[in-house]
Design a protein around this motif. Structure first.
Motif, mmCIF file in Angstrom:
data_model
loop_
_atom_site.group_PDB
_atom_site.id
_atom_site.type_symbol
_atom_site.label_atom_id
_atom_site.label_comp_id
_atom_site.label_asym_id
_atom_site.label_seq_id
_atom_site.Cartn_x
_atom_site.Cartn_y
_atom_site.Cartn_z
ATOM 1 N N TYR A 47 80.118 46.377 46.387
ATOM 2 C CA TYR A 47 80.846 45.484 45.484
ATOM 3 C C TYR A 47 80.122 45.220 44.160
ATOM 4 O O TYR A 47 80.709 44.610 43.266
ATOM 5 C CB TYR A 47 81.125 44.148 46.177
ATOM 6 N N ARG A 49 78.837 45.611 40.489
ATOM 7 C CA ARG A 49 79.424 46.293 39.338
ATOM 8 C C ARG A 49 78.413 47.249 38.722
ATOM 9 O O ARG A 49 77.210 47.014 38.729
ATOM 10 C CB ARG A 49 79.859 45.263 38.284
ATOM 11 N N GLU A 50 78.919 48.336 38.172
ATOM 12 C CA GLU A 50 78.043 49.260 37.460
ATOM 13 C C GLU A 50 77.606 48.643 36.145
ATOM 14 O O GLU A 50 78.354 47.885 35.516
ATOM 15 C CB GLU A 50 78.765 50.581 37.181
ATOM 16 N N CYS A 51 76.385 48.956 35.730
ATOM 17 C CA CYS A 51 75.904 48.505 34.432
ATOM 18 C C CYS A 51 76.690 49.219 33.331
ATOM 19 O O CYS A 51 77.359 50.223 33.572
ATOM 20 C CB CYS A 51 74.410 48.803 34.286
ATOM 21 N N ASN A 52 76.589 48.678 32.123
ATOM 22 C CA ASN A 52 77.289 49.282 31.004
ATOM 23 C C ASN A 52 76.911 50.749 30.844
ATOM 24 O O ASN A 52 75.728 51.083 30.714
ATOM 25 C CB ASN A 52 76.966 48.536 29.703
ATOM 26 N N SER A 60 76.856 56.657 40.613
ATOM 27 C CA SER A 60 77.695 56.203 41.716
ATOM 28 C C SER A 60 77.517 57.092 42.951
ATOM 29 O O SER A 60 77.648 56.628 44.087
ATOM 30 C CB SER A 60 79.169 56.195 41.292
#
Length: 273
Positions: A47, A49-52, A60
């Motif tokens: 869950y 979030r991916e960094c910018n 991923s």
């Protein structure tokens, strides 16, 4: 008669538990309890979030691979504890394989070794190698600009004075890509507009000094080409993967120690019986 009765009672009395048996239950319980942090880490990885702009490096795949590995470790670790009396030696070998693999990945993520970890995605050496690639960086800096990180910083600090902005807390990307390095000693007008006190910086002997010449007040350029911007992007990713690496190292070392102690105790119990 009294002596015979005492002998019968002594024979029927259950033997006192040995020291080996007394430590078996705590070790078994500890092995089971250590699996709960693994479950929490799995949920976090699913869950978080991916960094910018992290998706440009396809991290991923690493994230999903670690999730699969932790699920496998959770199942194997608890199965070995449950069936240890039947498959003692085989169980130790089976559980040690994923533990050592995950420990190796964790050590790479925290940067325990450099050259070898360049082959492992998410490690500091791998991140630096990918960001130093100019083709990769062109896509990353374009992505950073499209996320409007610097534009949002300028809007949020529009009313800030020089002192207010100097004391504000910036993210690694904001401090590296949106403003010039502090060593440049430029005059602040707003977050993304600074006045150079000298147009040419002499004695350029480091990446941050070179960044002083690369800085431009153009909103599409700023310090996106600066070394500080690349370093800020790397630090942003490292905050996530370093924490994961520390967790993997700690949890695998604890499980390795626990399973080894459980194996030794089980062998002592079997030989004693």
């Amino acid at each position: 008669m009294a002596e015979n009765a005492a002998q019968v009672v002594a024979q029927n009395k259950e033997p006192e538990p040995t020291s080996i048996k007394r430590i078996m239950f705590p070790l078994t319980t500890l092995s089971f309890l250590l699996s709960f942090p693994i479950l929490f880490c799995i949920v976090w990885l699913l869950y978080v979030r991916e960094c910018n702009c992290e998706h440009l490096l396809q991290l991923s795949k690493l994230q999903h691979g670690v999730v699969f590995g932790l699920i496998l470790l959770f199942v194997i670790s608890n199965s070995v504890v449950f069936f240890r009396s039947r498959f003692l030696m085989m169980g130790l070998i089976v559980v040690m394989v994923p533990l050592i693999v995950i420990l190796t990945i964790g050590l790479a993520l925290v940067g325990a070794y450099t050259v070898e970890s360049r082959m492992i995605p998410g490690s500091p050496s791998w991140l630096k190698m990918m960001v130093d690639n100019d083709d990769n960086w062109f896509r990353i800096e374009t992505c950073i600009y499209n996320t409007r990180t610097c534009q949002d910083l300028a809007t949020q600090s529009f009313m800030f004075k020089s002192y207010d902005f100097a004391t504000s807390k910036l993210s690694p990307i904001e401090s590296g890509c949106c403003i010039p390095p502090t060593i440049c000693d430029m005059e602040y007008l707003n977050a993304t507009y600074w006045i150079k006190k000298t147009q040419v910086f002499d004695g350029l002997d480091g990446p941050y000094e070179i960044d002083c010449d690369k800085w431009q007040n153009d909103a599409t350029k700023l310090c996106y080409e600066c070394y500080a911007c690349r370093k800020g992007f790397i630090n942003t990713l490292r905050q996530k993967w370093y924490k994961l690496g520390v967790f993997l190292v700690v949890i695998t070392i604890l499980l390795i120690a626990c399973h080894l102690l459980l194996f030794v105790a089980s062998m002592q119990e079997r030989n004693g019986s």
